[in-house]
Design a protein around this motif. Sequence first.
Motif, PDB file in Angstrom:
ATOM      1  N   TRP A  41       0.838  -1.202   0.000  1.00  0.00           N
ATOM      2  CA  TRP A  41       0.000   0.000   0.000  1.00  0.00           C
ATOM      3  C   TRP A  41       0.870   1.248   0.000  1.00  0.00           C
ATOM      4  O   TRP A  41       1.826   1.344   0.766  1.00  0.00           O
ATOM      5  CB  TRP A  41      -0.909  -0.003   1.227  1.00  0.00           C
ATOM      6  N   ARG A  42       0.549   2.197  -0.880  1.00  0.00           N
ATOM      7  CA  ARG A  42       1.295   3.445  -0.995  1.00  0.00           C
ATOM      8  C   ARG A  42       0.319   4.617  -1.091  1.00  0.00           C
ATOM      9  O   ARG A  42      -0.816   4.466  -1.534  1.00  0.00           O
ATOM     10  CB  ARG A  42       2.194   3.454  -2.249  1.00  0.00           C
ATOM     11  N   LEU A  43       0.804   5.793  -0.728  1.00  0.00           N
ATOM     12  CA  LEU A  43       0.002   7.014  -0.834  1.00  0.00           C
ATOM     13  C   LEU A  43      -0.053   7.461  -2.293  1.00  0.00           C
ATOM     14  O   LEU A  43       0.978   7.643  -2.924  1.00  0.00           O
ATOM     15  CB  LEU A  43       0.618   8.126   0.011  1.00  0.00           C
ATOM     16  N   ALA A  44      -1.261   7.655  -2.802  1.00  0.00           N
ATOM     17  CA  ALA A  44      -1.436   8.120  -4.175  1.00  0.00           C
ATOM     18  C   ALA A  44      -1.774   9.607  -4.217  1.00  0.00           C
ATOM     19  O   ALA A  44      -1.441  10.295  -5.176  1.00  0.00           O
ATOM     20  CB  ALA A  44      -2.528   7.317  -4.870  1.00  0.00           C
ATOM     21  N   ALA A  45      -2.455  10.098  -3.175  1.00  0.00           N
ATOM     22  CA  ALA A  45      -2.810  11.513  -3.080  1.00  0.00           C
ATOM     23  C   ALA A  45      -2.738  11.912  -1.614  1.00  0.00           C
ATOM     24  O   ALA A  45      -3.132  11.146  -0.734  1.00  0.00           O
ATOM     25  CB  ALA A  45      -4.204  11.761  -3.629  1.00  0.00           C
ATOM     26  N   ASP A  46      -2.222  13.099  -1.354  1.00  0.00           N
ATOM     27  CA  ASP A  46      -1.987  13.563   0.016  1.00  0.00           C
ATOM     28  C   ASP A  46      -2.271  15.054   0.057  1.00  0.00           C
ATOM     29  O   ASP A  46      -1.603  15.841  -0.610  1.00  0.00           O
ATOM     30  CB  ASP A  46      -0.521  13.266   0.377  1.00  0.00           C
ATOM     31  N   ILE A  47      -3.302  15.444   0.829  1.00  0.00           N
ATOM     32  CA  ILE A  47      -3.648  16.861   0.948  1.00  0.00           C
ATOM     33  C   ILE A  47      -3.829  17.200   2.424  1.00  0.00           C
ATOM     34  O   ILE A  47      -4.364  16.391   3.193  1.00  0.00           O
ATOM     35  CB  ILE A  47      -4.906  17.212   0.127  1.00  0.00           C
ATOM     36  N   TRP A  48      -3.351  18.370   2.825  1.00  0.00           N
ATOM     37  CA  TRP A  48      -3.487  18.797   4.214  1.00  0.00           C
ATOM     38  C   TRP A  48      -3.551  20.317   4.269  1.00  0.00           C
ATOM     39  O   TRP A  48      -3.116  21.014   3.350  1.00  0.00           O
ATOM     40  CB  TRP A  48      -2.332  18.263   5.054  1.00  0.00           C
ATOM     41  N   ASN A  49      -4.131  20.818   5.353  1.00  0.00           N
ATOM     42  CA  ASN A  49      -4.160  22.254   5.579  1.00  0.00           C
ATOM     43  C   ASN A  49      -4.384  22.528   7.063  1.00  0.00           C
ATOM     44  O   ASN A  49      -4.735  21.635   7.828  1.00  0.00           O
ATOM     45  CB  ASN A  49      -5.195  22.966   4.691  1.00  0.00           C
ATOM     46  N   GLU A  50      -4.156  23.777   7.430  1.00  0.00           N
ATOM     47  CA  GLU A  50      -4.298  24.165   8.824  1.00  0.00           C
ATOM     48  C   GLU A  50      -5.760  24.320   9.194  1.00  0.00           C
ATOM     49  O   GLU A  50      -6.621  24.492   8.330  1.00  0.00           O
ATOM     50  CB  GLU A  50      -3.574  25.499   9.066  1.00  0.00           C
ATOM     51  N   GLY A  51      -6.018  24.296  10.483  1.00  0.00           N
ATOM     52  CA  GLY A  51      -7.376  24.499  10.987  1.00  0.00           C
ATOM     53  C   GLY A  51      -8.007  23.202  11.437  1.00  0.00           C
ATOM     54  O   GLY A  51      -7.436  22.131  11.312  1.00  0.00           O
ATOM     55  N   LYS A  52      -9.185  23.346  12.003  1.00  0.00           N
ATOM     56  CA  LYS A  52      -9.875  22.178  12.545  1.00  0.00           C
ATOM     57  C   LYS A  52     -10.765  21.593  11.538  1.00  0.00           C
ATOM     58  O   LYS A  52     -11.462  21.265  11.009  1.00  0.00           O
ATOM     59  CB  LYS A  52     -10.639  22.553  13.794  1.00  0.00           C
TER      60      LYS A  52
END
Length: 106
Positions: A95-106
């Motif tokens: 298993w591998r990461l294909a898409a990775d998104i992140w941002n600040e806040g709750k």
Amino acid sequence: MEPADFAGVASLYTEDATAFPPGSGMVKGRAAIGAMWKGMAEQVGDPEVTTLDVKPLGPSAGREIGTFSLKTKGPQQQEVTGKYVVVWEKVEGGWRLAADIWNEGK
């Protein structure tokens, strides 16, 4: 894995993965994502990741959501918290990461 093992971090991604870092353009491909994480590690540290939910999306994909916190480096250290979504893909080798998104806040 050692904290400075960015090849190891990059190996968590598929060859054609895409990362969506906050405030900048998409980063495509395993090598570019490894370089991105290396650059980020120069600015932040003490990462903590908490998985909140994992959902299968068929036999070869899954979605994970969670939260993270980290601290900025430098004289004016600040704690940054946020949330993320990743899409995992089952490829040869696991298993591998294909898409990775992140941002600040709750």
